[in-house]
Motif scaffolding. Structure first.
Motif, PDB file in Angstrom:
ATOM      1  N   SER A   1      -3.979   0.221  -3.337  1.00 24.04           N
ATOM      2  CA  SER A   1      -3.893   0.866  -2.028  1.00 24.04           C
ATOM      3  C   SER A   1      -5.262   1.320  -1.545  1.00 24.04           C
ATOM      4  N   LEU A   2      -5.994   1.971  -2.425  1.00 19.03           N
ATOM      5  CA  LEU A   2      -7.312   2.487  -2.049  1.00 19.03           C
ATOM      6  C   LEU A   2      -8.256   1.349  -1.677  1.00 19.03           C
TER       7      LEU A   2
ATOM      8  N   GLU B   1     -14.130  -0.218  -3.663  1.00 21.88           N
ATOM      9  CA  GLU B   1     -14.432  -1.652  -3.590  1.00 21.88           C
ATOM     10  C   GLU B   1     -14.824  -2.141  -4.972  1.00 21.88           C
TER      11      GLU B   1
ATOM     12  N   VAL C   1       0.848  -1.191   0.000  1.00 19.96           N
ATOM     13  CA  VAL C   1       0.000   0.000   0.000  1.00 19.96           C
ATOM     14  C   VAL C   1       0.883   1.240   0.000  1.00 19.96           C
TER      15      VAL C   1
ATOM     16  N   VAL D   1     -11.423   2.360   0.659  1.00 19.64           N
ATOM     17  CA  VAL D   1     -11.855   3.630   0.077  1.00 19.64           C
ATOM     18  C   VAL D   1     -12.630   3.341  -1.200  1.00 19.64           C
TER      19      VAL D   1
ATOM     20  N   ILE E   1     -15.376   6.039   2.474  1.00 19.32           N
ATOM     21  CA  ILE E   1     -15.787   7.371   2.014  1.00 19.32           C
ATOM     22  C   ILE E   1     -17.172   7.713   2.547  1.00 19.32           C
TER      23      ILE E   1
ATOM     24  N   LYS F   1      -7.398  -1.634  -0.408  1.00 20.23           N
ATOM     25  CA  LYS F   1      -6.980  -2.149   0.897  1.00 20.23           C
ATOM     26  C   LYS F   1      -7.515  -1.275   2.024  1.00 20.23           C
ATOM     27  N   LEU F   2      -7.621   0.009   1.754  1.00 16.17           N
ATOM     28  CA  LEU F   2      -8.055   0.955   2.786  1.00 16.17           C
ATOM     29  C   LEU F   2      -9.576   1.128   2.799  1.00 16.17           C
TER      30      LEU F   2
ATOM     31  N   VAL G   1     -22.920   7.439  -4.459  1.00 13.62           N
ATOM     32  CA  VAL G   1     -23.178   6.005  -4.297  1.00 13.62           C
ATOM     33  C   VAL G   1     -24.646   5.727  -4.045  1.00 13.62           C
TER      34      VAL G   1
ATOM     35  N   ILE H   1     -16.785   3.608  -5.429  1.00 12.71           N
ATOM     36  CA  ILE H   1     -16.569   4.230  -4.117  1.00 12.71           C
ATOM     37  C   ILE H   1     -16.960   3.252  -3.007  1.00 12.71           C
TER      38      ILE H   1
END
Lengths: 255, 255
Positions: B44-45, B52, A3, B50, B66, B47-48, A73, B62
């Motif tokens: 990275s996003l 999917e 990451v 942020v 978030i 994993k976090l 979303v 998103i």
DNA sequence: CAAACCATCCCATAACGTGGGAAGATCTAT
DNA sequence: ATAGATCTTCCCACGTTATGGGATGGTTTG
């Protein structure tokens, strides 16, 4: 793969800020990062409208760009994604199908389901709609409406689907009260002969009802003798987990 | 100082995704970044939490983090922040005070205001509440209620504040219709002798009324002779700008 | 009024992100 | 069915870019 560090850190900071707005040194402490690093990341995030602060002040809070992104979303989509693992778990423990529905006017709209592993199973209702008074999800939705809206609903024609379908406004009112109190509803063969089902509500982060979780199975085996309450507890518990995944905080004290 | 590159890029990607979910190569094209870079940032996003994606697929959208962050922001706060520069601009062009209000039951609650530069000015109403029928913001809110809610409002006691206060349900209904049609309302000395005011609605991203923008001044100078319409246009235009800052898309076509 | 705290800025250092490219996976068209 | 096109994933040498210690000046606290 690894990451990207700065991104990981940026979101660590963002998470802190979203818990409660803060300044550079607060954030430096809560994240364990050097102040200069935090300062630089905050600077970047501010330039990108991800965070903002009062003109002179240096207390940062979540900014417009995050809100804009989030508003794109689709709530139904989000419900489905958030619920997925919990649905799976429920199907596994109950051995029966479990699914999700949302209110749509005077109907219940089925948006997703995971089927039972049994060879004898109920067809998948995803994509279809049914009147509120014949399915437990519908009763659950009614239970969270204001009384005058419920009265309006009871005035419109209520069709009978099986011999067991309850269509008397009086009985439905009673059932709604019970649903409010218990937090779940069982319906036995009211929509279709041979199918029993149960539902519990799912809340969003504001505490309003976003949808309902249901489970159903053939009446010859579901619910198993004397298991009504145990199953109800499991279903409610799963519904709560989904609500929490959506940001709902139980026993919320409104400020 | 310089904006951290990877963060800038990450949010460029996020913005693209929030416009419409996409895969690596789409994003590589729309952002002009190398695919490997996009892939790493997406990794990275994801994993976090942020972003999917559906289990197997590689269309990113998103994610929960978030939405969670965004849900922590207070809508009133957000309205105030987003409106600030627009309010300033309006006060500058009109030379009179401008402020914001939100609905609260049958009252209008004033949440913020920028005062007129004039030495003779109206007191700041921030933090106070007034009944809907005596202020233009209130009429504007009523104009966006369903008819039965309006009828319920009209049945409750409507106090008279000045000789000019309109309290007849018939007249208020008429006024609501006009407000719906025109998109603004003028009220002349109905709350207090010597004060005239005008309001226009502010919408949030879902298109529902979040609050109202108003401007008011001493009746001896506001509105200046024959300027009613020009001022109304300015106020409506400012309200629209605020709505857009909140993510409202005019002439939205619901999908 | 001093001490403590905080945000901001600077800069030498090397850690970290970068992007070309290869390999593998998946889709498309014939 | 098959080859080509297109996509995602992975690897790695390179040097750009993020990093953090520390200095500066402003602000709050006791």
């Amino acid at each position: 793969m690894k990451v990207v560090q700065s991104i990981e850190r940026a979101f660590a900071i963002l998470n802190e800020i979203s818990k409660s707005p803060a300044g550079i040194s607060d954030l430096s402490r809560s994240t364990g990062l050097p102040t200069s690093t935090v300062a630089r990341l905050l600077y970047s995030l501010e330039k990108l409208d991800v965070i903002e602060r009062e003109d002179g002040k240096s207390i940062y809070r979540i900014g417009t760009s995050i809100v804009t992104m989030a508003s794109s979303v689709n709530p139904t989509q989000r419900l489905l994604t958030a619920a997925q693992p919990h649905l799976r778990g429920l199907v596994e423990t109950l051995g029966e199908a479990a699914g999700l529905a949302i209110p749509a006017g005077y109907d219940v709209h089925y948006i997703g389901e995971i089927d039972s592993p049994h060879p004898v199973q109920i067809r998948d209702w995803t994509g279809t709609s049914l009147p509120m008074h014949i399915v437990p999800s519908g009763i659950m939705f009614l239970a969270h409406w204001p009384d005058d809206a419920v009265e309006a609903f009871l005035k419109h024609p209520l069709d009978r689907f099986t011999a067991q379908t309850v269509i008397s406004p009086l009985a439905i009112r009673q059932r709604i009260l019970e649903a409010r109190e218990k937090g779940y509803v069982w319906l036995f063969e009211e929509f279709s002969e041979g199918i029993n089902s149960i539902a519990a509500p799912v809340f969003n982060h504001t505490g309003s009802v976003l949808g309902a979780l249901h489970s159903h199975g053939p009446s010859y085996r579901f619910p198993a003798e004397g298991m009504e309450d145990v199953i109800a507890q499991r279903v409610m518990q799963t519904a709560s987990s989904i609500s929490e995944a959506l940001g709902f905080v139980p026993n919320q004290i409104s400020k």
